[in-house]
Design a protein around this motif. Structure first.
Motif, mmCIF file in Angstrom:
data_model
loop_
_atom_site.group_PDB
_atom_site.id
_atom_site.type_symbol
_atom_site.label_atom_id
_atom_site.label_comp_id
_atom_site.label_asym_id
_atom_site.label_seq_id
_atom_site.Cartn_x
_atom_site.Cartn_y
_atom_site.Cartn_z
ATOM 1 N N MET A 1 -22.163 -9.252 19.888
ATOM 2 C CA MET A 1 -21.471 -10.147 18.978
ATOM 3 C C MET A 1 -21.727 -11.558 19.668
ATOM 4 O O MET A 1 -21.439 -11.906 20.804
ATOM 5 N N SER A 2 -22.136 -12.422 19.011
ATOM 6 C CA SER A 2 -22.539 -13.861 19.537
ATOM 7 C C SER A 2 -22.613 -14.742 18.284
ATOM 8 O O SER A 2 -22.415 -14.557 17.256
ATOM 9 N N GLY A 3 -22.714 -16.274 18.791
ATOM 10 C CA GLY A 3 -22.689 -16.986 17.493
ATOM 11 C C GLY A 3 -21.707 -17.704 17.323
ATOM 12 O O GLY A 3 -20.461 -17.157 17.384
ATOM 13 N N SER A 4 -21.655 -19.248 17.015
ATOM 14 C CA SER A 4 -20.411 -19.904 16.806
ATOM 15 C C SER A 4 -20.010 -20.022 15.327
ATOM 16 O O SER A 4 -18.929 -20.760 14.958
ATOM 17 N N ASN A 5 -20.604 -19.657 14.330
ATOM 18 C CA ASN A 5 -20.387 -19.917 12.960
ATOM 19 C C ASN A 5 -20.789 -18.412 12.319
ATOM 20 O O ASN A 5 -21.779 -18.100 11.518
ATOM 21 N N PRO A 6 -19.882 -17.670 12.671
ATOM 22 C CA PRO A 6 -19.809 -16.314 11.906
ATOM 23 C C PRO A 6 -19.374 -16.316 10.507
ATOM 24 O O PRO A 6 -18.934 -17.490 9.847
ATOM 25 N N ASN A 8 -18.217 -13.394 9.267
ATOM 26 C CA ASN A 8 -17.119 -12.245 8.746
ATOM 27 C C ASN A 8 -16.667 -11.963 10.094
ATOM 28 O O ASN A 8 -16.617 -10.576 10.648
ATOM 29 N N ARG A 9 -15.837 -12.890 11.007
ATOM 30 C CA ARG A 9 -15.435 -12.394 12.245
ATOM 31 C C ARG A 9 -13.754 -12.475 12.222
ATOM 32 O O ARG A 9 -13.226 -13.436 11.290
ATOM 33 N N ILE A 10 -13.336 -11.323 12.587
ATOM 34 C CA ILE A 10 -11.678 -11.144 12.495
ATOM 35 C C ILE A 10 -11.114 -11.236 13.658
ATOM 36 O O ILE A 10 -11.885 -10.929 14.761
ATOM 37 N N PHE A 11 -10.110 -11.879 13.812
ATOM 38 C CA PHE A 11 -9.036 -11.985 15.037
ATOM 39 C C PHE A 11 -7.822 -11.606 14.704
ATOM 40 O O PHE A 11 -7.307 -11.829 13.470
ATOM 41 N N SER A 12 -7.258 -10.606 15.543
ATOM 42 C CA SER A 12 -5.931 -10.031 15.320
ATOM 43 C C SER A 12 -5.294 -9.568 16.455
ATOM 44 O O SER A 12 -6.078 -9.406 17.872
ATOM 45 N N GLY A 13 -3.877 -9.596 16.805
ATOM 46 C CA GLY A 13 -3.341 -9.157 17.939
ATOM 47 C C GLY A 13 -1.811 -8.770 17.460
ATOM 48 O O GLY A 13 -1.292 -8.783 16.670
ATOM 49 N N VAL A 14 -1.350 -8.234 18.711
ATOM 50 C CA VAL A 14 0.001 -7.391 18.679
ATOM 51 C C VAL A 14 0.654 -8.014 20.072
ATOM 52 O O VAL A 14 -0.070 -7.965 21.277
ATOM 53 N N GLN A 15 1.923 -8.318 20.190
ATOM 54 C CA GLN A 15 2.672 -8.729 21.113
ATOM 55 C C GLN A 15 3.012 -7.477 22.061
ATOM 56 O O GLN A 15 3.371 -6.398 21.631
ATOM 57 N N LYS A 37 -15.828 -1.306 10.418
ATOM 58 C CA LYS A 37 -17.280 -1.060 9.859
ATOM 59 C C LYS A 37 -17.500 -2.348 9.440
ATOM 60 O O LYS A 37 -18.912 -2.612 9.248
ATOM 61 N N ASP A 38 -16.884 -3.218 8.943
ATOM 62 C CA ASP A 38 -17.269 -4.339 7.901
ATOM 63 C C ASP A 38 -17.214 -5.679 8.800
ATOM 64 O O ASP A 38 -17.760 -6.840 8.015
ATOM 65 N N TYR A 39 -16.569 -5.747 9.909
ATOM 66 C CA TYR A 39 -16.537 -7.158 10.441
ATOM 67 C C TYR A 39 -16.793 -7.166 12.076
ATOM 68 O O TYR A 39 -16.679 -6.099 12.580
ATOM 69 N N GLU A 40 -17.193 -8.321 12.591
ATOM 70 C CA GLU A 40 -17.151 -8.564 13.993
ATOM 71 C C GLU A 40 -15.652 -8.721 14.275
ATOM 72 O O GLU A 40 -15.020 -9.348 13.720
ATOM 73 N N CYS A 41 -15.175 -7.771 15.002
ATOM 74 C CA CYS A 41 -13.675 -7.822 15.448
ATOM 75 C C CYS A 41 -13.275 -8.352 16.777
ATOM 76 O O CYS A 41 -14.076 -7.658 17.913
ATOM 77 N N ILE A 42 -12.217 -9.103 16.835
ATOM 78 C CA ILE A 42 -11.829 -9.307 18.252
ATOM 79 C C ILE A 42 -10.334 -9.083 18.263
ATOM 80 O O ILE A 42 -9.470 -9.619 17.328
ATOM 81 N N PHE A 43 -9.908 -8.174 19.028
ATOM 82 C CA PHE A 43 -8.383 -7.550 19.223
ATOM 83 C C PHE A 43 -7.881 -8.118 20.603
ATOM 84 O O PHE A 43 -8.602 -7.909 21.251
ATOM 85 N N CYS A 44 -6.814 -8.488 20.315
ATOM 86 C CA CYS A 44 -6.156 -9.177 21.470
ATOM 87 C C CYS A 44 -4.592 -8.787 21.713
ATOM 88 O O CYS A 44 -4.070 -8.297 20.802
ATOM 89 N N VAL A 45 -4.411 -8.637 23.046
ATOM 90 C CA VAL A 45 -3.010 -8.225 23.419
ATOM 91 C C VAL A 45 -2.175 -9.774 23.721
ATOM 92 O O VAL A 45 -2.707 -10.099 24.717
ATOM 93 N N VAL A 46 -1.456 -10.152 22.759
ATOM 94 C CA VAL A 46 -1.123 -11.594 22.821
ATOM 95 C C VAL A 46 0.196 -11.785 23.822
ATOM 96 O O VAL A 46 1.467 -11.785 23.293
ATOM 97 N N ASP A 47 -0.151 -11.724 25.053
ATOM 98 C CA ASP A 47 0.738 -11.547 25.989
ATOM 99 C C ASP A 47 1.332 -13.240 26.363
ATOM 100 O O ASP A 47 2.694 -13.319 26.676
ATOM 101 N N MET A 48 0.720 -14.164 25.789
ATOM 102 C CA MET A 48 1.261 -15.345 25.852
ATOM 103 C C MET A 48 2.235 -15.746 24.789
ATOM 104 O O MET A 48 3.081 -16.410 25.097
#
Length: 339
Positions: A1-6, A8-15, A37-48
């Motif tokens: 996963m690379s590049g700064s102009n995607p 189909n990139r997803i970001f999501s998170g849960v506290q 299957k369809d996106y570059e995915c970034i999944f976060c644990v949103v501790d902040m």
């Protein structure tokens, strides 16, 4: 996963506030697994985000492990996707400060979630709770994410993210620098209500443990909670119209349907005419079959916190590889000297 102009990139998170429940799984995490299957995915644990309300440090660390374990146990692949905890990447906080200076007070004053969470004692709420939509915007835009899975309660925050991106681009003459992320709204997303009150959303903050199924509940706990779930004396109808004024019955049918990945009408046709005692037994069998393996894997992973932290650490490094060049550009656009 690379590049700064995607594209189909997803970001999501849960506290990580402890006690992930059935609603978190059916309403969010299960859908994210499918999006891999369809996106570059970034999944976060949103501790902040979690510390906008005071958290016990020991409990926060454990809950962070729990959420990461849930992601993996539900089927999110930390090799194919980025999985990390928010505080591992300081770019979120850096960009959030810039967005604090871009967003307007009037925008934040309209955020209904702040009003709900702060309650009547708004003067005593943390400033972090007030401005956390700006941090949410930074979470998304630090990676130039193009899509965000959202439920009904998050649509307003995504609109604010789009407003912040637009204003930043306009204020600094940086046309199209930040994308305007689009919502990914899952078709027929499961809305899971409390087992004790069919008019209230299932929540980990509910004082009654019997209001929710926790993802690490064993077969006995699942059976006990479903046996005690509020119902009414009438048998289940054959048509959906028959559930219109029966919120608890409707909720249990919705849970039964969601666990089997079928629509409510199909589920109802399978159990029409049953008394709740018999229906609850069938629902328990389905819930134990679906949730049992996830809970077992979560417990196995949580027993190895060093392994989870290694996954999160690696994910944090991969996250920074994407966000750092974007932050360098932001600093240059804003007029900061070097980075």
């Amino acid at each position: 996963m690379s590049g700064s102009n995607p594209t189909n990139r997803i970001f999501s998170g849960v506290q990580p506030t402890g006690g992930l429940h059935l609603g978190n799984y059916l309403g969010a995490i299960r859908n994210w697994v499918r999006l891999q299957k369809d996106y570059e995915c970034i999944f976060c644990v949103v501790d902040m985000h979690a510390i906008t309300v005071w958290q016990d440090p020991v409990a926060l660390r454990k809950a962070t492990h729990e959420v990461a374990a849930a992601y993996i146990a539900c089927g999110i692949d930390p090799e194919e996707n980025i999985l990390f905890h928010q505080s591992a990447n300081p770019n979120h906080a850096e960009l959030a400060w810039i967005f604090n200076c871009v967003a307007r007070m009037g925008w934040l004053n309209r955020m209904t979630q702040f009003k709900d969470k702060a309650g009547k004692n708004r003067e005593n709420a943390s400033t972090g709770l007030f401005v956390y939509p700006n941090l949410m915007a930074a979470d998304i835009l630090a990676y130039k994410a193009t899509h965000v899975p959202v439920g009904e309660d998050q649509k307003q925050h995504l609109e604010l993210t789009r407003d912040i991106a637009t204003k930043f681009n306009n204020d600094f003459g940086a046309e199209d620098f930040f994308p305007l992320p689009e919502p990914v709204i899952q078709k027929e997303a499961a809305r899971i209500m409390s087992l004790r009150d069919g008019a209230k959303k299932m929540s980990k903050s509910d004082p009654s443990e019997y209001s929710r199924l926790i993802m690490t509940d064993g077969p006995d706990e699942i059976a006990q909670k479903l046996r005690k779930a509020k119902t009414d004396p009438e048998p289940l109808p054959s048509e959906m119209d028959g559930l219109e004024d029966r919120p608890e019955a409707r909720n249990l049918v919705s849970i039964y349907a969601a666990l089997q990945d079928i629509d409510d009408a199909t589920a109802l046709s399978r159990v029409a005419g049953k008394q709740f005692k018999d229906f609850k037994e069938e629902l328990t069998d389905v819930a134990v079959t679906k949730l049992g393996p996830i809970g077992d894997e979560m417990k196995r992973l949580m027993a190895a916190p060093d392994h989870i932290e290694a996954i999160l650490h690696k994910g944090g490094e991969r996250a920074r590889e994407i966000s750092e060049p974007i932050l360098r550009d932001v600093y240059d656009i804003v007029g900061f000297v070097g980075r």
